[in-house]
Design an enzyme around this catalytic site. Structure first.
Site: not given
Length: 611
Positions: A302, A343
Site C-alpha cells: 500500500d 499500489e
C-alpha cells in the site's frame, strides 16, 4: 539467567538483513518457560509484565541487555500460551511506559491492547499441490476480488464471521463468480476499525477480530484447496501512533523518523524510518513471515508513492527506493512464485522492471491512471463524452510500460465519491448499461483485473466498513441480479479466452480509436496464434447502430458474437440467436475486409473469429 547470545541473529538484525527476525524476537514458549526478546535501543531498562505477575515487574521479569544496540532478553518461568503481556520500558529520562510486543503472534481484541503468548502456530497444511504449481501469473488469467472481511457479510446478530466460517462462504461465492484470487484488506492487528486496517501496529499478529492465527491458516489452506489464490494487503510505509504500539517505542523515535518533516504524512500516522537497519529487518522479516508461515500468494504494498517521496511529494526518499529494491529482490530469490504488487499513484518509472535495470522489482503495479481517467469519462453524459475521448485512449499509450493491474477498488467508492452505479449518468436503466460497458472495457483492456466487493452487483450506497454489503438487492432488485449475471459471464469469458489475458504488447491492436463523434472504440485482443483473437466493440454513445462497419483481420470464416452486454438475460433488449457475421471484401479501417454488426447504445460486444 543469561541465555546464549545468538550472535548471527543479532548481526543480521543490525545489518538490516534478518529474514527470520520473528523467530528470534517476541515471545517464544518452551516446555516450562517463555523467552522474550525485544529491541529498545534508548531504554534504560525493560521488563515483562502481564496477568502472570499482576502487571507489576518482579526482579526475575527484568530483561538483560544483550547488545549495545539495544537487544534485550529474559526467560520467565511458568508463563504459558495464552498469558497476556506487555513490555514495561523505562525511557532515557526515567518514565515507565507499557508497550505491546512488535513481534507478538497474537493480540487482544480491541479496545484492549495486550499481546498474547502464542508461539508459532502448528497448522497441518494440505495445499502442497497448489504451492508446487504456483507461479507469478504473467501469462495466466488474474481476476482479483478485493474484500474487507468485516463488511463482506455478517451474521444475523451483526457479529463477524471468523476466518474459518467466512472462508467457506467466500470460496463458494468466488468460484460461482469465476474469480481467480482474493485480495484481503489489511489484517495485521490495528486499533481503529475506521482505518480499515491501513493504520496498524501489530505486524506479526493477525487481527483477533476474526479469530486466531490457526483460523487464518485454515482460511488460506481452504482457498488453496479450491484453486484460489490469496493476496494480502500490506502496509510497509507507515503505522499508527497509538500509545501502546510502535510509535516512540522506547521513548525515542525508534521505528519512525525523528524529524517530523520526514516522519509525518497526510493520514496522521508515522512513516517507517527504513534508513535504520533494525527497521528494515522488522519489515523484511514481516514479509517473509506472511509468505512462509501463512502461505500467502501475493503481497499488495500500500501507498508506495508515500515511500518513494518525502512529504513534499517532490524529493525522492533514496533510502526507501533502495529498501524496496532490496526487499523485492530478497523475496524473489527465495519465493520466485509470489506476486509483489505496488499500489503506486506516482509516475515513478520502471516499477515492475528488474533492479539490475534500475527498476523497483515489483511484479505488478496498480494502474491508477487508467482508473481515474476511465471513471471520469464514464461519469460524463454520452452527449459530452466526445470532448473527453482521450481519457479512454490515453491509457493504451503506456499500457505495456509496466505490468499493470486495472483496479476498481475500495478507494473509489468512499468519502463522497459515490458507488460505481451512482457515478454513472442518466436514469437507473441507463446507469446499469453504463456499468456493464465499464466492466466490459476493463475486461478487454490489457492488464490484470481487480474489483472491490459489491461492485459485481452494483450497490447503491458507498462502501461502509461497519455494515455488510447490500445482499438484499440480489433478492429484490432485478438490476443487481442482471449485473451480477453479466459479471459472472464476463469473468467466465476472461478465464476461457487466452486472448483476453495474454498481455504481451503483440496481444493488442487497434481497429478504430478516432471515431470521437460516435463515441466508438474497437480493438483486437489476440494471442501469438494468428487465428486466436477477439474483437471488442464499445459504443459509449446514446445512439443505437443497426449497421456498424468495422474492419477485420481475416477474410475466411465467421465472426460470432460471444457476449453482448445488451442481451435480454443481462437486462438488455436483445433476444434472439447468437449473431454471426461473414466478412465483406472491401477496405475498411485500413483492412482489406470488414463486417457489419448491430450494436445498441451504451453497450459492448465481443466477437470471436471462427474458421
Amino acid at each position: 539467567m543469561i541465555l546464549m547470545s545468538g550472535q548471527m541473529e543479532q548481526y543480521l538484525f543490525h545489518r538490516g538483513e534478518f529474514r527470520q527476525a520473528y523467530e528470534y524476537f517476541g515471545a517464544h514458549p518452551t516446555r516450562s518457560s517463555t523467552i522474550f526478546r525485544i529491541w529498545a535501543p534508548s531504554a534504560k531498562s525493560v521488563a515483562v509484565v502481564g496477568d502472570f505477575n499482576d502487571w507489576r515487574a518482579r526482579e526475575e521479569d527484568y530483561c538483560h541487555k544483550l547488545t549495545n544496540e539495544g537487544i534485550w532478553e529474559v526467560e520467565i518461568k511458568k508463563i504459558k500460551k495464552g498469558n497476556l503481556y506487555k513490555y514495561q520500558i523505562e525511557t532515557s529520562w526515567g518514565e515507565k511506559i507499557l508497550k505491546s510486543d512488535p513481534y507478538a503472534f497474537y493480540s487482544e481484541l480491541r479496545p484492549q491492547t495486550a499481546s498474547i503468548v502464542n508461539g508459532k502456530p502448528k497448522f497441518r497444511w494440505a495445499d502442497k499441490r497448489w504451492l508446487n504449481n504456483r507461479e507469478i501469473g504473467y501469462a495466466k488469467p488474474i481476476n482479483i476480488y478485493e474484500v474487507h472481511l468485516g463488511s463482506w457479510k455478517k451474521k444475523e446478530d451483526g457479529t463477524y464471521y471468523n476466518y474459518k466460517e467466512i472462508a467457506e462462504l467466500l470460496v463458494e461465492y468466488m468460484l460461482e463468480m469465476n474469480y481467480t484470487h482474493i485480495e484481503i484488506m489489511p489484517i495485521i492487528e490495528y486499533p481503529f476499525d475506521g482505518s480499515w486496517g491501513y493504520q496498524g501496529t501489530g505486524y506479526y499478529s493477525v487481527t483477533s477480530r476474526y479469530g486466531t492465527p490457526d483460523d487464518f491458516m485454515y482460511f488460506v489452506n481452504y482457498f488453496h484447496k479450491n484453486n484460489l489464490g490469496v493476496i494480502l494487503d500490506w502496509v510497509p510505509g507507515h503505522f499508527c501512533k497509538d500509545s501502546h504500539g510502535l510509535y516512540r517505542f522506547d521513548g525515542s523515535a525508534c521505528y519512525e523518523y525523528e524529524d517530523p518533516s520526514l516522519g509525518e504524512n497526510e493520514w496522521g500516522s508515522a512513516n517507517f524510518n527504513v534508513s535504520r537497519n533494525e527497521v528494515r529487518s522488522f519489515l523484511l522479516s514481516n514479509l517473509y513471515f506472511w509468505i512462509k508461515e501463512f502461505h500467502i500468494d501475493g503481497i499488495r504494498m500500500d501507498a508506495v508513492s508515500n515511500m518513494l517521496y518525502y512529504k513534499d511529494g517532490l524529493s525522492e526518499n533514496k533510502h526507501s527506493v533502495e529498501f524496496l529494491q532490496y526487499l523485492n529482490q530478497s523475496l524473489h530469490e527465495e519465493y520466485p512464485d509470489v506476486m509483489l504488487i505496488a499500489e503506486d499513484s506516482s509516475a515513478w518509472p520502471l516499477v515492475t522492471k528488474y533492479q539490475a535495470d534500475g527498476g523497483l522489482g515489483f511484479d505488478f503495479k496498480w494502474n491508477m491512471g487508467w482508473m481515474n481517467d476511465t471513471l471520469k469519462y464514464m461519469e460524463q453524459d454520452p452527449f459530452f463524452r466526445k470532448s473527453h475521448h482521450g481519457k479512454l485512449t490515453f491509457s493504451f499509450m503506456y499500457a505495456f510500460s509496466e505490468n499493470f493491474i486495472l483496479p476498481l477498488s475500495h478507494d473509489e467508492i468512499v468519502h463522497g465519491k459515490n458507488s460505481i452505479l451512482n457515478k454513472m449518468p442518466g436514469y437507473y436503466e441507463d446507469k446499469l448499461a453504463h456499468v456493464k460497458n465499464l466492466y466490459s472495457y476493463q475486461m478487454a483492456h490489457p492488464g490484470k483485473k481487480l474489483n472491490f466487493m459489491g461492485n459485481e452487483f452494483v450497490q447503491g450506497l458507498e462502501w461502509r466498513y461497519y455494515e455488510q454489503l447490500e445482499w438484499q438487492l440480489l433478492k429484490d432488485n432485478k438490476g443487481s441480479q442482471d449485473i451480477q449475471k453479466y459479471v459472472k459471464a464476463l469473468n467466465k469469458l476472461y478465464l476461457e479466452e487466452e486472448a483476453l489475458w495474454y498481455d504481451g504488447q503483440d496481444g493488442f491492436e487497434w481497429i478504430e480509436h478516432e471515431n470521437i463523434n460516435e463515441n466508438m472504440l474497437i480493438f483486437l485482443r489476440k494471442t501469438p496464434n494468428m487465428e486466436d483473437f477477439i474483437i471488442a466493440v464499445f459504443n459509449f454513445s446514446g445512439k443505437d447502430h443497426e449497421i456498424y462497419p468495422l474492419g477485420v483481420p481475416l477474410e475466411d470464416g465467421e465472426y460470432e458474437v460471444i457476449l453482448d452486454s445488451n442481451e435480454k438475460k443481462f437486462g438488455g433488449s436483445y433476444q434472439g440467436r447468437k449473431r454471426k457475421y461473414k466478412s465483406i471484401k472491401k477496405s475498411w479501417n485500413y483492412r482489406e475486409q470488414y463486417i457489419e454488426i448491430k450494436i445498441a447504445k451504451n453497450s459492448a460486444v465481443f466477437l470471436k473469429y471462427k474458421k
